[in-house]
Design a protein around this motif. Sequence first.
Motif, short mmCIF file in Angstrom:
data_model
loop_
_atom_site.label_atom_id
_atom_site.label_comp_id
_atom_site.label_asym_id
_atom_site.label_seq_id
_atom_site.Cartn_x
_atom_site.Cartn_y
_atom_site.Cartn_z
N GLU A 1 0.82 -1.22 -0.02
CA GLU A 1 0.02 0.08 -0.08
C GLU A 1 0.86 1.30 0.00
O GLU A 1 0.34 2.26 -0.27
CB GLU A 1 -1.06 0.08 1.28
N ILE A 2 2.21 1.03 0.31
CA ILE A 2 2.98 2.22 0.55
C ILE A 2 3.25 3.13 -0.73
O ILE A 2 3.39 4.31 -1.08
CB ILE A 2 4.37 2.06 1.25
N ILE A 3 3.10 2.32 -1.79
CA ILE A 3 3.16 2.86 -3.40
C ILE A 3 1.90 3.40 -3.84
O ILE A 3 1.80 3.83 -5.09
CB ILE A 3 3.62 1.82 -4.33
N GLY A 4 0.94 3.29 -2.86
CA GLY A 4 -0.56 3.98 -3.54
C GLY A 4 -1.31 4.86 -2.59
O GLY A 4 -2.12 5.37 -3.04
N ILE A 5 -0.72 5.07 -1.54
CA ILE A 5 -0.99 6.15 -0.67
C ILE A 5 -0.50 7.49 -0.85
O ILE A 5 0.37 7.75 -1.72
CB ILE A 5 -0.79 5.74 0.71
N ASP A 6 -1.11 8.64 -0.18
CA ASP A 6 -0.61 9.94 -0.41
C ASP A 6 0.66 9.85 0.45
O ASP A 6 0.34 10.21 1.73
CB ASP A 6 -1.77 10.95 -0.05
N LEU A 7 1.57 9.78 0.08
CA LEU A 7 2.99 9.22 0.89
C LEU A 7 3.60 10.63 1.61
O LEU A 7 4.02 10.61 2.81
CB LEU A 7 3.91 8.56 0.37
N LYS A 8 3.87 11.45 0.92
CA LYS A 8 4.67 12.45 1.37
C LYS A 8 4.17 13.16 2.44
O LYS A 8 4.92 13.49 3.60
CB LYS A 8 4.87 13.43 0.38
N PRO A 9 2.86 13.51 2.70
CA PRO A 9 2.29 14.05 3.83
C PRO A 9 2.52 13.45 5.24
O PRO A 9 2.94 13.93 6.39
CB PRO A 9 0.90 14.56 3.72
N LYS A 10 2.34 11.97 5.01
CA LYS A 10 2.59 10.93 6.13
C LYS A 10 3.79 10.86 6.40
O LYS A 10 4.12 10.89 7.76
CB LYS A 10 2.13 9.67 5.56
N LEU A 11 4.89 10.92 5.81
CA LEU A 11 6.37 10.94 6.19
C LEU A 11 6.69 12.32 6.84
O LEU A 11 7.39 12.28 7.83
CB LEU A 11 7.15 10.72 4.97
N GLU A 12 6.16 13.26 6.24
CA GLU A 12 6.44 14.63 6.94
C GLU A 12 5.98 14.63 8.32
O GLU A 12 6.50 15.03 9.26
CB GLU A 12 5.91 15.55 5.98
N THR A 13 4.70 14.26 8.51
CA THR A 13 4.11 14.13 9.83
C THR A 13 4.74 13.18 10.63
O THR A 13 5.27 13.68 11.81
CB THR A 13 2.63 13.64 9.76
N GLN A 14 5.17 12.00 10.18
CA GLN A 14 6.11 11.23 11.23
C GLN A 14 7.50 11.70 11.72
O GLN A 14 7.82 11.60 12.55
CB GLN A 14 6.01 9.80 10.62
N LYS A 15 7.78 12.38 10.69
CA LYS A 15 9.41 12.94 10.87
C LYS A 15 9.17 13.86 11.99
O LYS A 15 10.25 14.06 12.75
CB LYS A 15 9.96 13.35 9.60
N LYS A 16 8.18 14.83 11.85
CA LYS A 16 8.16 15.92 12.84
C LYS A 16 7.75 15.57 14.10
O LYS A 16 8.34 16.09 15.07
CB LYS A 16 7.06 16.93 12.30
N LEU A 17 6.82 14.49 14.24
CA LEU A 17 6.48 13.67 15.44
C LEU A 17 7.64 12.99 16.50
O LEU A 17 7.87 13.28 17.61
CB LEU A 17 5.60 12.76 15.41
N LEU A 18 8.52 12.45 15.45
CA LEU A 18 9.49 11.46 16.27
C LEU A 18 10.68 12.56 16.55
O LEU A 18 11.43 12.45 17.57
CB LEU A 18 10.11 10.56 15.38
N CYS A 19 10.91 13.62 15.61
CA CYS A 19 11.87 14.64 15.97
C CYS A 19 11.50 15.38 17.33
O CYS A 19 12.52 15.68 18.18
CB CYS A 19 12.17 15.82 15.05
N SER A 20 10.21 15.63 17.36
CA SER A 20 9.81 16.15 18.75
C SER A 20 9.96 15.14 19.83
O SER A 20 10.00 15.83 21.02
CB SER A 20 8.49 16.65 18.53
N ALA A 21 9.39 14.03 19.72
CA ALA A 21 9.41 13.15 20.88
C ALA A 21 10.67 12.44 21.60
O ALA A 21 10.86 12.24 22.57
CB ALA A 21 8.27 11.98 20.63
#
Length: 531
Positions: free
Chosen positions: A339-359
Motif C-alpha cells: 500500500e505504500i506505493i499507492g497512498i498519499d505518502l509525502k504528507p504522512k512521512l512529513e508528519t512522522q518525521k516531525k512527531l519523532l523529532c519532537s518526541a
Amino acid sequence: MKIRFCSGFTKPGFLLVHFEPPSFFSVRTRPLSDFTYGNLFNHKKRPGIGLTIQCAIANRRFSSPKRERSRSSSSSGRDRDKDKGRESQSLYSRPSLLEMNKEKAANRAKVYEYLRGIGIVPDELDGLELPVTADVMKERVDFLQKLGLTIEDINNYPLVLGCSVKKNMVPVLDYLGKLGVRKSTFTEFLRRYPQVLHSSVVIDLAPVVKYLQGLDIKPSDVPRVLERYPEVLGFKLEGTMSTSVAYMVGIGVARREIGGVLTRYPEILGMRVARIIKPLVEYLESLGIPKLAVARLIEKRPHILGFELDDTVKQNVQILQDFNVRETALPSIIAQYPEIIGIDLKPKLETQKKLLCSAIDLNPEDLGSLVERMPQFVSLSESPILKHIDFLKVCGFSIDQTREMVIGCPQVLALNIGIMKQSFEYFQKEMRRPLQDLVDFPAFFTYGLESTVKPRHKKIIKKGIKCSLAWMLNCSDEKFEQRMSYDTMDIEEVESDPSSFDMSTLMQPEREEESDSEYEEEDDDEDEEFA
C-alpha cells in the motif's frame, strides 16, 4: 341486310368495320351530322334486322348509339360509385404524415416542458423514444426518485428517462434482488451504472453472472461483487474480462486463487492488460521484485493493480528515496507493505518525521532506516506512537535509549502494550537482565512470551549458558535445539537482522483455506496495534 352507316378516313387507307351479332328490333336511324364527313350512305327508317357497326378512323373511335349509351351509363355508374367511396372514406379518413408529426412534436414539447419544470434538462433526449404524455413521464421520474435518485442524478444520465418502468426498470431490479443485491445499495448501484436499466435480463445480465461464477466466484459472493463494481454487467464476456484473467494466470497467480482475487477486487475485470496491468507488473519487476513475488502480492492485495503508475507509484518510490530509503531496500518495503506505493505518502512521512523529532529527538536522516525495517510505520497515527514512547520511558529507558530502540525495531511503536508489559515484567523478575540488553535487542518484545521466551529461557538456565537475547531468540526452534547441543560457546553466532524481510518467503504458495465466502471488507485502519 343493309349497312346502317359507316365512316371513312380523311386520307386514302382502309376502312375498319366491326360487326356485332344481329338483333331483331326496329331500327331508328340517327343523322351522323356529328361525324367529320357526314352521312356516307342514305338510309330510311325500316323495320328489320339491324346491324351495329363500329368504325375507327385514324385515332378516333365511333360507336353506334346503343354502344355509347351502354358505355355512358356504365361510366356514370362507376363515377357514382367513386363518389360514394370518397364520401365513405372521408368519414374514416386517417391523418396525414404531416399531421402526425405535428401532433408528436406537440406532445414532446409538453413532455419537455414538464421536465424543465422539475429541473431536468432534456437537451440530450432528442431522438430518444419518450412517453407520449407528460403523465407517463412523471410516472418514470417518480419511480426513479423512489429508488433514491435525485434530479441531479437524472441530469447526469438523462437517457434513463427512455426506460419503461414496467418493461425495463422493474424486471432488472427484480433480477438483481433475486441474486442477493441488497435494496439498500440500489441507489448507489444506479448512480454508478444507470445503464443497467436498459439491459435485458436474459440477453445481457444473466450471461455475465454465469461467467462470474465460472471464474470461481462463489454464488454467495456474486451480489457483493456486483455491489462493489456494478459496471461489470456491461462488459463483453470475451473482451477485457477474459484477457485480464488470462494475464494474471500467466504471470503466476494460482488458478484456484482467481475467484478470491476477483471477489476482493472485481475492478480488475475492467482493466486493460496492455495499458494498466502489464506496465505496473513490469515496473515492479524493474525495482527488483521477482514476477512470481508480484503474483503473490496480487493474490494477497489485489487492489494494488488499481494504483496509478505514473501519478502515484513512481512518485512514491521517488519520495521514499528522498527520505533516505536505500534503493536496494525498495523491493523489501513494497513486498511487506504494498500500500505504500499507492497512498498519499509525502504528507504522512512529513508528519512522522516531525512527531519523532519532537518526541525522541530523531535525526531526520534516520527516518529512512526506520521505514526500511517497518514500512507500516508511515500509516501509524500520533496517539499510539506517543503511548508506546511513554511506556518505554516508564520502563526506565532514557530518550537516547528509546530512540535507539525505535530505530532498531520500529515494531515497538505498534505492538500490544498489554503484551509488552507482561514480557517486560518477566524480563525484570525472572530473567533479571540489564535494560541495555533490551536496547541492544528491542525485538525481544515481538516474541511470544509463553511460546518462545519462557521455554528457551528455562533451557538456557538449565544448561547454565550465558548468552545474549539475540542468540537465544533470533533463530528457529530447530536451530535453537542445535545450539543447546553445543558443548562450548566460544564465539557468538551472528544472525541476520530479525526485522529484515526474506523475499523467498513471499514466493512460496500459501495453503489453500476453505471459506464460505472470499469476500472481505478492506480494513483501512492501519493504526491497530499488533497482537
